[in-house]
Every structure is written in structure tokens, then in C-alpha cells.
Design an enzyme around this catalytic site. Structure first.
Site, PDB file in Angstrom:
ATOM      1  N   HIS A  52      68.261  52.256  18.828  1.00  0.00           N
ATOM      2  CA  HIS A  52      68.545  51.177  19.773  1.00  0.00           C
ATOM      3  C   HIS A  52      68.182  51.626  21.179  1.00  0.00           C
ATOM      4  O   HIS A  52      67.902  52.812  21.414  1.00  0.00           O
ATOM      5  CB  HIS A  52      70.016  50.750  19.695  1.00  0.00           C
ATOM      6  CG  HIS A  52      70.991  51.850  19.986  1.00  0.00           C
ATOM      7  ND1 HIS A  52      71.753  52.443  19.005  1.00  0.00           N
ATOM      8  CD2 HIS A  52      71.312  52.472  21.136  1.00  0.00           C
ATOM      9  CE1 HIS A  52      72.504  53.370  19.559  1.00  0.00           C
ATOM     10  NE2 HIS A  52      72.256  53.417  20.847  1.00  0.00           N
TER      11      HIS A  52
HETATM   12  P1  TYD Z   1      76.032  52.552  16.537  1.00  0.00           P
HETATM   13  O1  TYD Z   1      75.541  52.029  17.843  1.00  0.00           O
HETATM   14  O2  TYD Z   1      75.387  52.018  15.291  1.00  0.00           O
HETATM   15  O3  TYD Z   1      75.985  54.134  16.523  1.00  0.00           O
HETATM   16  P2  TYD Z   1      74.714  55.059  16.806  1.00  0.00           P
HETATM   17  O4  TYD Z   1      74.497  55.017  18.280  1.00  0.00           O
HETATM   18  O5  TYD Z   1      75.055  56.402  16.340  1.00  0.00           O
HETATM   19  O6  TYD Z   1      73.593  54.465  16.020  1.00  0.00           O
HETATM   20  O7  TYD Z   1      77.591  52.266  16.461  1.00  0.00           O
HETATM   21  C1  TYD Z   1      78.286  52.296  15.250  1.00  0.00           C
HETATM   22  C2  TYD Z   1      79.466  51.355  15.363  1.00  0.00           C
HETATM   23  O8  TYD Z   1      80.414  51.842  16.307  1.00  0.00           O
HETATM   24  C3  TYD Z   1      79.070  49.956  15.807  1.00  0.00           C
HETATM   25  O9  TYD Z   1      79.821  49.021  15.039  1.00  0.00           O
HETATM   26  C4  TYD Z   1      79.545  49.882  17.238  1.00  0.00           C
HETATM   27  C5  TYD Z   1      80.718  50.843  17.270  1.00  0.00           C
HETATM   28  N1  TYD Z   1      80.909  51.519  18.582  1.00  0.00           N
HETATM   29  C6  TYD Z   1      82.052  51.235  19.313  1.00  0.00           C
HETATM   30  O10 TYD Z   1      82.905  50.405  18.917  1.00  0.00           O
HETATM   31  N2  TYD Z   1      82.239  51.882  20.503  1.00  0.00           N
HETATM   32  C7  TYD Z   1      81.347  52.782  20.976  1.00  0.00           C
HETATM   33  O11 TYD Z   1      81.546  53.370  22.072  1.00  0.00           O
HETATM   34  C8  TYD Z   1      80.158  53.053  20.211  1.00  0.00           C
HETATM   35  C9  TYD Z   1      79.126  54.033  20.693  1.00  0.00           C
HETATM   36  C10 TYD Z   1      79.993  52.393  19.006  1.00  0.00           C
END
Ligand code: TYD
Length: 137
Positions: A52
Site C-alpha cells: 500500500h
Molecule cells: P495492514 O495495513 O494490512 O498491515 P500491513 O501494513 O502490514 O500490510 O493492516 C492490517 C490490519 O490492521 C488492517 O485491518 C488495518 C489494521 N490496522 C489498524 O487497525 N491500526 C493500525 O495502526 C494499522 C497499521 C493497521
């Protein structure tokens, strides 16, 4: 923003026979105030995280334990960084697509972020990210 704005930051390190100490002050060692900290751990072998970009969020990524790779992409250039020391951080500016892979067993990836979690700040589709970059040009 160009990938050249993303840099490895060498953090202060107080070496000591009792164990080393590193500290990070918001808006001092990194160019933003810290509003949020999150970390990835228990990452299974072969897993990939990230995938992302953020519209406005700045981050510092630190390998607190073990190692992993971060691939950054500003839409025209890609760079792979290997993080394996807890006194180095990778500063990631807004509008950079990132992917994390090659996690060693037991590694911990800590992320300092300039804002609280906001799903509206994400591009989770690479095509949407590229389109947003083209609209800016
Ligand atoms: P995601 O963005 O997929 O993680 P990565 O950056 O490792 O790919 O996030 C995973 C899940 O966690 C998604 O449902 C959003 C949630 N999340 C939060 O609730 N708070 C946060 O600070 C972060 C980074 C993620």
C-alpha cells in the site's frame, strides 16, 4: 514524492557493556512528530506485508529484532532496503508504495507514524496509486 526523499536514518546509539541503548525523538531524529507506534511480529516465513501507499503519512521503519526487506516504489523507481540493525531506521515519506518481505524468523518490525490510523489515508490498489501520481504531474 521522490524515492530520493526516503533515507536510512542512523539513530543515536549509547553503547554500554550492560547492553546498548537507542532513542528516537519526534521532530528531532526524524522529520515528524510521532502519533502512533505499531509493530509486526510472529511473521511466518515467506510472508509479505505492506502492499500500500499513504497519501499524507510519514513513517520510520525499524528492524527491532532480526531482519527483513522493504521495497519502496515512487511510481517511477523501485529500491530495496535490507533492515537488520535496531539503530537504523528507514524514513518513508508520503506517496510511496511499500512492500515488506524476506522476514527472518523472530523478526520484529516497528513503525513510527506521523498520524493515527486512518483507512482513508491509504492507497491499497497499485492502479489507484499510479493514477493519483499521474494526476499530480
Ligand atoms: P495492514 O495495513 O494490512 O498491515 P500491513 O501494513 O502490514 O500490510 O493492516 C492490517 C490490519 O490492521 C488492517 O485491518 C488495518 C489494521 N490496522 C489498524 O487497525 N491500526 C493500525 O495502526 C494499522 C497499521 C493497521
Amino acid at each position: 514524492m521522490p524515492i530520493a526523499d526516503c533515507k536510512i536514518v542512523e539513530l543515536p546509539k549509547i553503547t554500554d557493556a550492560r547492553g546498548n541503548l537507542t532513542f528516537i525523538e519526534g521532530a528531532n531524529h526524524i522529520p515528524f512528530d510521532i502519533q502512533r507506534v505499531y509493530y509486526l511480529y510472529d511473521v511466518p516465513g515467506g510472508a509479505e506485508r505492506g502492499g500500500h501507499a499513504h497519501k499524507g503519512l510519514s513513517q520510520l521503519i525499524v528492524a527491532m529484532s532480526g531482519s527483513f526487506d522493504v521495497v519502496l516504489d515512487d511510481g517511477s523507481e523501485k529500491r530495496r532496503f535490507h533492515l537488520n540493525r535496531s539503530y537504523y531506521g528507514l524514513y518513508v515519506c508520503p506517496m510511496i508504495w511499500r512492500e515488506l518481505d524476506n522476514f527472518s524468523s523472530g523478526s520484529v518490525c516497528m513503525v513510527l507514524a506521523s498520524n493515527r490510523y486512518d483507512e482513508d489515508d491509504y492507497y491499497r490498489d497499485y492502479g489507484d496509486f499510479k493514477q493519483a501520481l499521474n494526476l499530480r504531474d
